[in-house]
Design a protein around this motif. Structure first.
Motif, PDB file in Angstrom:
ATOM      1  N   SER A  54       8.417  -0.372  -2.672  1.00 23.85           N
ATOM      2  CA  SER A  54       8.313   0.791  -1.790  1.00 23.85           C
ATOM      3  C   SER A  54       6.901   1.365  -1.765  1.00 23.85           C
ATOM      4  CB  SER A  54       9.299   1.883  -2.258  1.00 23.85           C
ATOM      5  OG  SER A  54       9.015   2.294  -3.580  1.00 23.85           O
ATOM      6  N   HIS A  55       5.960   0.645  -2.323  1.00 21.32           N
ATOM      7  CA  HIS A  55       4.583   1.161  -2.385  1.00 21.32           C
ATOM      8  C   HIS A  55       3.876   0.944  -1.057  1.00 21.32           C
ATOM      9  CE1 HIS A  55       0.465   1.795  -3.820  1.00 21.32           C
ATOM     10  NE2 HIS A  55       1.014   2.418  -4.849  1.00 21.32           N
ATOM     11  N   TRP A  56       2.994   1.892  -0.687  1.00 21.68           N
ATOM     12  CA  TRP A  56       2.297   1.802   0.592  1.00 21.68           C
ATOM     13  C   TRP A  56       1.402   0.569   0.685  1.00 21.68           C
ATOM     14  CZ3 TRP A  56      -3.024   1.754   0.381  1.00 21.68           C
ATOM     15  CH2 TRP A  56      -3.609   2.246  -0.787  1.00 21.68           C
ATOM     16  N   ALA A  57       0.963   0.035  -0.461  1.00 22.89           N
ATOM     17  CA  ALA A  57       0.055  -1.125  -0.452  1.00 22.89           C
ATOM     18  C   ALA A  57       0.773  -2.411  -0.845  1.00 22.89           C
ATOM     19  CB  ALA A  57      -1.115  -0.869  -1.396  1.00 22.89           C
ATOM     20  N   MET A 209      -7.879  -1.155  -4.697  1.00 23.00           N
ATOM     21  CA  MET A 209      -8.694  -2.357  -4.786  1.00 23.00           C
ATOM     22  C   MET A 209      -8.094  -3.487  -3.966  1.00 23.00           C
ATOM     23  SD  MET A 209     -11.464  -3.464  -6.394  1.00 23.00           S
ATOM     24  CE  MET A 209     -11.704  -2.923  -8.070  1.00 23.00           C
ATOM     25  N   ALA A 210      -6.794  -3.669  -4.108  1.00 24.01           N
ATOM     26  CA  ALA A 210      -6.124  -4.721  -3.358  1.00 24.01           C
ATOM     27  C   ALA A 210      -6.231  -4.476  -1.859  1.00 24.01           C
ATOM     28  CB  ALA A 210      -4.652  -4.791  -3.777  1.00 24.01           C
ATOM     29  N   THR A 211      -6.130  -3.218  -1.446  1.00 25.72           N
ATOM     30  CA  THR A 211      -6.173  -2.884  -0.026  1.00 25.72           C
ATOM     31  C   THR A 211      -7.544  -3.150   0.566  1.00 25.72           C
ATOM     32  OG1 THR A 211      -4.461  -1.203  -0.331  1.00 25.72           O
ATOM     33  CG2 THR A 211      -5.813  -1.028   1.645  1.00 25.72           C
ATOM     34  N   VAL A 212      -8.583  -2.784  -0.153  1.00 28.32           N
ATOM     35  CA  VAL A 212      -9.944  -3.024   0.340  1.00 28.32           C
ATOM     36  C   VAL A 212     -10.185  -4.520   0.527  1.00 28.32           C
ATOM     37  CG1 VAL A 212     -12.388  -2.898  -0.255  1.00 28.32           C
ATOM     38  CG2 VAL A 212     -10.925  -0.914  -0.598  1.00 28.32           C
ATOM     39  N   ALA A 242      -0.176   0.045   8.198  1.00 28.62           N
ATOM     40  CA  ALA A 242       0.458  -1.066   7.496  1.00 28.62           C
ATOM     41  C   ALA A 242       1.926  -0.765   7.236  1.00 28.62           C
ATOM     42  CB  ALA A 242      -0.264  -1.322   6.175  1.00 28.62           C
ATOM     43  N   ASP A 243       2.741  -1.810   7.219  1.00 25.35           N
ATOM     44  CA  ASP A 243       4.143  -1.646   6.872  1.00 25.35           C
ATOM     45  C   ASP A 243       4.250  -1.076   5.462  1.00 25.35           C
ATOM     46  OD1 ASP A 243       6.997  -1.992   7.006  1.00 25.35           O
ATOM     47  OD2 ASP A 243       6.752  -3.756   5.728  1.00 25.35           O
ATOM     48  N   GLY A 244       5.060  -0.029   5.306  1.00 23.64           N
ATOM     49  CA  GLY A 244       5.242   0.582   3.996  1.00 23.64           C
ATOM     50  C   GLY A 244       4.289   1.708   3.684  1.00 23.64           C
ATOM     51  N   SER A 245       3.323   1.971   4.561  1.00 25.37           N
ATOM     52  CA  SER A 245       2.380   3.061   4.311  1.00 25.37           C
ATOM     53  C   SER A 245       3.114   4.394   4.288  1.00 25.37           C
ATOM     54  CB  SER A 245       1.300   3.105   5.399  1.00 25.37           C
ATOM     55  OG  SER A 245       0.546   1.922   5.407  1.00 25.37           O
ATOM     56  N   TYR A 246       2.735   5.257   3.345  1.00 24.34           N
ATOM     57  CA  TYR A 246       3.372   6.564   3.284  1.00 24.34           C
ATOM     58  C   TYR A 246       2.378   7.699   3.497  1.00 24.34           C
ATOM     59  CZ  TYR A 246       1.424   7.132  -1.414  1.00 24.34           C
ATOM     60  OH  TYR A 246       0.566   7.239  -2.468  1.00 24.34           O
ATOM     61  N   ASP A 247       1.111   7.349   3.721  1.00 20.64           N
ATOM     62  CA  ASP A 247       0.068   8.371   3.833  1.00 20.64           C
ATOM     63  C   ASP A 247      -0.649   8.309   5.171  1.00 20.64           C
ATOM     64  OD1 ASP A 247      -1.136   5.950   3.401  1.00 20.64           O
ATOM     65  OD2 ASP A 247      -2.555   6.649   1.883  1.00 20.64           O
ATOM     66  N   VAL A 248       0.073   7.935   6.226  1.00 24.41           N
ATOM     67  CA  VAL A 248      -0.532   7.770   7.547  1.00 24.41           C
ATOM     68  C   VAL A 248      -0.951   9.136   8.101  1.00 24.41           C
ATOM     69  CG1 VAL A 248      -0.139   6.957   9.901  1.00 24.41           C
ATOM     70  CG2 VAL A 248       0.849   5.715   7.961  1.00 24.41           C
ATOM     71  N   ASP A 249      -2.127   9.190   8.695  1.00 22.23           N
ATOM     72  CA  ASP A 249      -2.644  10.432   9.265  1.00 22.23           C
ATOM     73  C   ASP A 249      -1.755  10.888  10.418  1.00 22.23           C
ATOM     74  OD1 ASP A 249      -4.131  12.472  10.456  1.00 22.23           O
ATOM     75  OD2 ASP A 249      -6.039  11.469  10.108  1.00 22.23           O
TER      76      ASP A 249
END
Length: 456
Positions: A54-57, A209-212, A242-249
């Motif tokens: 369930s993580h955003w990344a 780090m993984a996202t970058v 991204a799928d699963g993102s929870y911090d979308v602006d």
């Protein structure tokens, strides 16, 4: 589909370094600048991780783990919110640049350098990611900071520096690091925080780090080093958000699908528009779509209005409305929960004790501000400097003994109980406190927003 050789560029673009300003080489002096080769790292493997579903990344983490660039732990956890040390970050970057575990340059490192890191430091110095002086003074067990990562990333990839950018906290970015930060920001590999802050001293987490790295990988699937797509299936390379993102602006008004090859509408763009549904799952309503457009590999969905704060959205795309431009292969579509994301709840004050406008008893000496999420002090900032308590009646400031955090609550302890009959106001300054999970800065409150009186 993700070309393994692209990880060479990928990790080099990471974010890490923790060296004093005086020990950095001048901008552009990195030996590796302009000399990067694409190097196969290894065969992608299936990896099971139990703490990222369930993580955003989740997707970037899975991809980086599957190539062995950022490994999980023996208990099948990834620990996405753990900070990355400088040693770990350098290792990740070096693996992406072709480091296979051994490299001997004949250098002797300090005995404090762990044996598993010695060859990696040799490699990093040889490739120009670090100067030898920087490697010697690394303090590698310390968390990697955002501005430090930007320096190594740009040196490693050979991108040009860019000073044409501005953040509210520009003065916190070391002068020599600004061109590197600027290029990372320009390329979209590192982004800012709400309020136009970069937070250069914020430690980098494993998920970040993984996202970058993932962003860099996808961005470079189009360059001349990539293999031809002949024979590949039409697939999605990136979703934004991204799928699963929870911090979308919440200001987001465009949704983007990037494919692995050029696409076109099977009939026309109107039929594509009709085949896309954006659902506000929280309110059980559909979001109005203004238009869709196709350009090369990119499908863009423009909404009539921006997304709403604190909502979850789901996007579905029908099959047989989009096809590969060259091969004519149909896209199978996106269904159900394959593209789901959430916008940030507005971060701020959830409750004040005493309440604004309240009359309190004379024994009051502890004040509390409850936030909408768990909080922490911004790196390098002292909480004691974040708060001012002003006695309006006597026109003087009240002495504060301590300011501390307990989960989602800021606790202010005064040296003495408040005086009878006087009116007080409390100011919490901006840019001292951030939401723990998202890194969103608290914008502060003025004394006029938190005012109370002590009873006679």
């Amino acid at each position: 589909m993700f070309k393994k050789n692209l990880f060479t560029l990928l990790l080099t673009m990471l974010l890490v370094l923790g060296i004093a300003a005086t020990s950095y080489a001048d901008p552009g002096k990195g030996k590796g600048k302009g000399h990067w080769k694409f190097t196969n790292y290894g065969k992608r493997q299936a990896v099971q991780l139990v703490d990222i579903n369930s993580h955003w990344a989740a997707n970037p983490i899975q991809v980086m783990s599957s190539y062995g660039i950022i490994n999980g732990y023996a208990d099948f956890t990834f620990r996405p919110n753990a900070n990355v040390t400088k040693y770990e970050a350098i290792m990740m970057i070096s693996r992406a640049c072709g480091f296979t575990g051994t490299f001997d340059s004949g250098r002797d490192w300090d005995s404090d350098v762990p044996s598993w890191m010695a060859d990696c430091l040799d490699f990093a110095v040889n490739e120009g990611i670090l100067t030898e002086e920087e490697a010697e003074d690394l303090n590698g067990w310390a968390p990697a900071k955002r501005y430090e990562v930007a320096i190594w990333a740009i040196r490693a990839t050979g991108l040009e520096e860019n000073s044409e950018f501005s953040f509210q906290d520009m003065d916190e970015i070391p002068y020599f690091a600004r061109p590197y930060v600027g290029e990372m920001y320009k390329c979209g590999y590192m982004v800012g925080y709400p309020g136009n802050f970069f937070q250069p001293n914020k430690p980098v987490t494993r998920a970040e780090m993984a996202t970058v790295l993932y962003r860099i990988l996808l961005d470079n699937t189009d360059n001349g080093e990539a293999d031809d797509n002949d024979g590949e299936e039409l697939e999605i390379a990136r979703l934004e958000p991204a799928d699963g993102s929870y911090d979308v602006d919440e200001d987001t008004a465009e949704l983007v699908v990037k494919f692995n090859m050029d696409i076109k509408a099977i009939d026309n763009t109107e039929s594509v528009l009709d085949g896309i549904i954006v659902e506000n799952v929280t309110d059980d309503t559909n979001v109005d779509i203004d238009e869709v457009s196709i350009e090369g590999k990119i499908l863009t969905v423009k909404l009539y209005e921006s997304l709403e704060s604190g909502k979850t959205y789901r996007v579905t795309i029908e099959d047989d409305i989009i096809e590969a431009e060259d091969s004519g292969e149909n896209f199978d579509g996106i269904s159900g929960g394959e593209w789901e994301f959430s916008t940030d709840e507005t971060f701020g004050i959830a409750g004040l004790t005493p309440e604004d406008g309240e009359t309190v008893n004379e024994d009051t000496y502890v004040l509390e501000a409850e936030f909408s999420g768990d909080i922490r002090a911004i790196s390098g900032k002292k909480l004691l400097n974040a708060v001012e308590v002003y006695n309006q009646s006597d026109d003087e400031y009240v002495d504060i003994e301590d300011v501390e955090i307990d989960g989602d609550t800021l606790i202010i302890t005064l040296e003495d109980p408040l005086e009878n009959g006087d009116t007080f106001e409390v100011t919490i300054k901006a840019d001292y406190i951030e939401e723990k999970d998202t890194g969103v800065n608290f914008k502060g409150i003025d004394g006029a927003d938190w005012e109370f009186t002590v009873e006679e």
